[in-house]
Design an enzyme around this catalytic site. Structure first.
Site, PDB file in Angstrom:
ATOM      1  N   LYS A 195       1.398  81.884 119.259  1.00 37.95           N
ATOM      2  CA  LYS A 195       2.383  81.140 118.448  1.00 37.95           C
ATOM      3  C   LYS A 195       3.300  80.379 119.379  1.00 37.95           C
ATOM      4  O   LYS A 195       3.502  80.787 120.529  1.00 37.95           O
ATOM      5  CB  LYS A 195       3.223  82.115 117.614  1.00 37.95           C
ATOM      6  CG  LYS A 195       3.826  81.488 116.363  1.00 37.95           C
ATOM      7  CD  LYS A 195       2.750  81.355 115.301  1.00 37.95           C
ATOM      8  CE  LYS A 195       3.261  81.021 113.937  1.00 37.95           C
ATOM      9  NZ  LYS A 195       2.257  81.328 112.927  1.00 37.95           N
ATOM     10  N   GLY A 200      10.204  78.823  98.408  1.00 43.37           N
ATOM     11  CA  GLY A 200       9.758  77.943  99.493  1.00 43.37           C
ATOM     12  C   GLY A 200       8.926  76.824  98.906  1.00 43.37           C
ATOM     13  O   GLY A 200       8.013  77.080  98.103  1.00 43.37           O
ATOM     14  N   TYR A 201       9.240  75.574  99.263  1.00 47.84           N
ATOM     15  CA  TYR A 201       8.490  74.448  98.689  1.00 47.84           C
ATOM     16  C   TYR A 201       8.044  73.493  99.780  1.00 47.84           C
ATOM     17  O   TYR A 201       8.113  72.281  99.651  1.00 47.84           O
ATOM     18  CB  TYR A 201       9.334  73.738  97.612  1.00 47.84           C
ATOM     19  CG  TYR A 201       8.510  73.300  96.431  1.00 47.84           C
ATOM     20  CD1 TYR A 201       7.840  74.231  95.645  1.00 47.84           C
ATOM     21  CD2 TYR A 201       8.381  71.949  96.105  1.00 47.84           C
ATOM     22  CE1 TYR A 201       7.067  73.834  94.561  1.00 47.84           C
ATOM     23  CE2 TYR A 201       7.613  71.538  95.018  1.00 47.84           C
ATOM     24  CZ  TYR A 201       6.965  72.488  94.254  1.00 47.84           C
ATOM     25  OH  TYR A 201       6.194  72.104  93.174  1.00 47.84           O
ATOM     26  N   GLY A 202       7.587  74.078 100.895  1.00 46.85           N
ATOM     27  CA  GLY A 202       6.954  73.292 101.947  1.00 46.85           C
ATOM     28  C   GLY A 202       5.477  73.173 101.630  1.00 46.85           C
ATOM     29  O   GLY A 202       5.064  73.262 100.462  1.00 46.85           O
ATOM     30  N   ASN A 203       4.668  73.020 102.656  1.00 43.36           N
ATOM     31  CA  ASN A 203       3.230  72.850 102.462  1.00 43.36           C
ATOM     32  C   ASN A 203       2.620  73.997 101.651  1.00 43.36           C
ATOM     33  O   ASN A 203       1.883  73.781 100.688  1.00 43.36           O
ATOM     34  CB  ASN A 203       2.577  72.727 103.852  1.00 43.36           C
ATOM     35  CG  ASN A 203       1.073  72.642 103.765  1.00 43.36           C
ATOM     36  OD1 ASN A 203       0.392  73.660 103.746  1.00 43.36           O
ATOM     37  ND2 ASN A 203       0.538  71.441 103.678  1.00 43.36           N
ATOM     38  N   ALA A 204       2.969  75.245 102.037  1.00 45.00           N
ATOM     39  CA  ALA A 204       2.360  76.402 101.360  1.00 45.00           C
ATOM     40  C   ALA A 204       2.868  76.521  99.918  1.00 45.00           C
ATOM     41  O   ALA A 204       2.086  76.676  98.978  1.00 45.00           O
ATOM     42  CB  ALA A 204       2.645  77.677 102.148  1.00 45.00           C
ATOM     43  N   GLY A 205       4.176  76.463  99.746  1.00 51.47           N
ATOM     44  CA  GLY A 205       4.771  76.678  98.419  1.00 51.47           C
ATOM     45  C   GLY A 205       4.361  75.618  97.412  1.00 51.47           C
ATOM     46  O   GLY A 205       3.990  75.933  96.275  1.00 51.47           O
ATOM     47  N   TYR A 206       4.421  74.352  97.820  1.00 58.08           N
ATOM     48  CA  TYR A 206       4.069  73.285  96.866  1.00 58.08           C
ATOM     49  C   TYR A 206       2.617  73.422  96.409  1.00 58.08           C
ATOM     50  O   TYR A 206       2.309  73.405  95.224  1.00 58.08           O
ATOM     51  CB  TYR A 206       4.315  71.882  97.446  1.00 58.08           C
ATOM     52  CG  TYR A 206       3.496  70.853  96.704  1.00 58.08           C
ATOM     53  CD1 TYR A 206       3.796  70.559  95.362  1.00 58.08           C
ATOM     54  CD2 TYR A 206       2.373  70.253  97.275  1.00 58.08           C
ATOM     55  CE1 TYR A 206       3.004  69.680  94.626  1.00 58.08           C
ATOM     56  CE2 TYR A 206       1.580  69.376  96.552  1.00 58.08           C
ATOM     57  CZ  TYR A 206       1.898  69.098  95.223  1.00 58.08           C
ATOM     58  OH  TYR A 206       1.099  68.253  94.492  1.00 58.08           O
TER      59      TYR A 206
HETATM   60  N1  GLU Z   1       0.630  78.388 111.195  1.00 56.72           N
HETATM   61  C1  GLU Z   1      -0.426  78.897 110.379  1.00 56.72           C
HETATM   62  C2  GLU Z   1      -0.389  80.412 110.318  1.00 56.72           C
HETATM   63  O1  GLU Z   1       0.632  81.039 110.489  1.00 56.72           O
HETATM   64  C3  GLU Z   1      -1.774  78.340 110.804  1.00 56.72           C
HETATM   65  C4  GLU Z   1      -2.157  78.639 112.218  1.00 56.72           C
HETATM   66  C5  GLU Z   1      -3.376  77.874 112.668  1.00 56.72           C
HETATM   67  O2  GLU Z   1      -3.938  77.131 111.880  1.00 56.72           O
HETATM   68  O3  GLU Z   1      -3.730  78.036 113.837  1.00 56.72           O
HETATM   69  O4  GLU Z   1      -1.372  81.028 110.007  1.00 56.72           O
END
Ligand code: GLU
Length: 415
Positions: free
Chosen positions: A105, A217-223
């Site tokens: 990360k 949360g309404y970013g990529n995942a939430g939306y």
């Molecule tokens: N950031 C995303 C996660 O937490 C995707 C990580 C990725 O695609 O390498 O799983």
């Protein structure tokens, strides 16, 4: 952003798993720490001519299963311990989905909302340049995460390619489609999460076409979770929120209208026709499915007893503390743990790596079908382990993932 130290939580969860598996002490000791971490300072020329220095991190937690993989977050309250925890969770996530990848990360302490587009580009390029010696398709492959996106990935891939004097599309994933991205990556995290919700609903006998869903949360995942739950299942989205506030509507919110409102005003808060709701109250709504899709540690020992949802689907990383886990378990809430629920993103990232390597790109339908296969299998592996060991879904996910990484370490002769 967080109250407890997220890395201590990640270590506690691992210790708990080591006890359940009777894990080899050498394996346990290796897995308690990141294998490698880099702390760099990124000087960036701001639009007014001044120079600001941004602290930046990359943690490569464990690469026994393959190159480390995981997103880069741009957040004002980023800490190295958050990045360490998220890198550990990526290790378990990739192992659980049976991807030939380890976990990593990255993070930059910055406030992307206060940066101009040019400043954001210079910061993104600075990150790719500074970390270029430590990343690469066979080493460590970044991706988008909180407040980073496909455009940022395109800038970083371009900068890395310039450093290497060749096109290196495979250095990171989550790129836009026309520069080496994969079809289906945009909504992959949410789509993968909904597949696990579909499987859980099947087990619990819950009819998703009648289900009420709240999403924090309404970013990529939430939306995308809101949009797909409505289009694929016909569920009713009764509440959504973002960092500035939330809205509630008992007969349903149209996810695209909420998105248009957020794009126009900066927040879903104030959506016409809906009632305001605080982020904390949203978590306690009387719904069938609760989806935290924002940041860590929002469900704690303090509020977990008031969660009324039957399914808690963790699209965010680390939204639930260990104290909350015990309460949710006692109350019979079916938890789909984060590194299972949100693994769709990295799964399609893996497909992106495969396509970059092969120089051959798949149709969206193929991505969806392969994602469905892997997510469905992972959900049932976890459910089966929960029954076999008599433990929670999170403990079971840990048991499956950690034993996979342990086997790789043993076979490679590390222990
Ligand atoms: N950031 C995303 C996660 O937490 C995707 C990580 C990725 O695609 O390498 O799983």
């Amino acid at each position: 952003m967080t109250s407890g130290n997220p890395f201590e939580i990640a270590q506690r969860q691992l210790d708990d798993c080591a006890r359940i598996l009777d894990l080899d002490p050498g394996v346990h000791a290796i897995l308690r720490q990141p294998m490698r971490e880099m702390h760099l300072a990124l000087p960036v020329r701001m639009d007014d001519g001044s120079v600001q220095v941004f602290p930046a991190y990359r943690v490569q937690y464990n690469d026994a299963k393959g190159p480390t993989k995981g997103g880069i977050r741009f957040h004002p309250e980023e800490t190295i311990d958050t990045v360490r925890a998220l890198a550990a969770w990526m290790t378990w996530k990739c192992a659980l989905l049976d991807l030939p990848l380890g976990g990593g990360k990255g993070g930059v302490i910055c406030n992307p909302k206060s940066l101009s587009r040019n400043e954001l580009e210079r910061l993104s390029r600075a990150y790719a340049r500074a970390f270029a010696p430590f990343i690469g398709p066979d080493v460590d492959v970044p991706a988008p995460d909180v407040y980073t996106n496909p455009q940022i990935m395109a800038w970083m891939m371009d900068e890395y390619s310039k450093v290497l004097h060749k096109n290196a599309f495979g250095v990171l994933t989550g790129k836009p489609l026309c520069v080496g991205g994969s079809a289906g990556r945009g909504d992959a995290t949410a789509r993968g999460g909904l597949i696990t919700i579909r499987e859980a609903a099947g087990i619990l006998g819950l009819d998703l076409s009648r289900a009420r869903i709240a999403i924090q949360g309404y970013g990529n995942a939430g939306y995308y979770a809101a949009a797909l739950a409505r289009s694929e299942f016909g569920s009713t989205i009764v509440a959504v929120s973002d960092s500035r506030g939330g809205v509630y509507h008992p007969t349903g919110i149209d996810p695209d209208v909420a998105l248009a409102h957020k794009q126009a005003t900066g927040s879903v808060a104030g959506l016409p026709g809906a009632q305001p709701i605080a982020n904390g109250d949203l978590l306690e709504l009387d719904v069938d499915v609760l989806i935290p899709a924002a940041l860590e540690q929002v469900i704690t020992g303090e509020n977990a007893g008031r969660v009324k949802a039957r399914i808690l689907a963790e699209l965010a990383n680390g939204p639930t503390t260990p104290e909350a886990d015990e309460i949710l378990d006692a109350n019979g809430v079916h938890v789909i743990p984060d590194f299972l629920c949100n693994a769709g993103g990295v799964t399609v990232s893996y497909f992106e790596m495969v396509q970059n390597n092969a120089m051959f790109y798949w149709e969206e339908g193929e991505v969806h079908q392969r994602l469905d296969q892997r997510m469905t299998l992972a959900y049932h592996r976890v459910l089966e382990a929960a029954q076999r060991y008599g433990v929670t879904m999170r403990q079971a996910a840990y048991a499956v993932a950690v034993s996979t990484v342990a086997e790789a370490m043993q076979l490679r002769g590390w222990v």
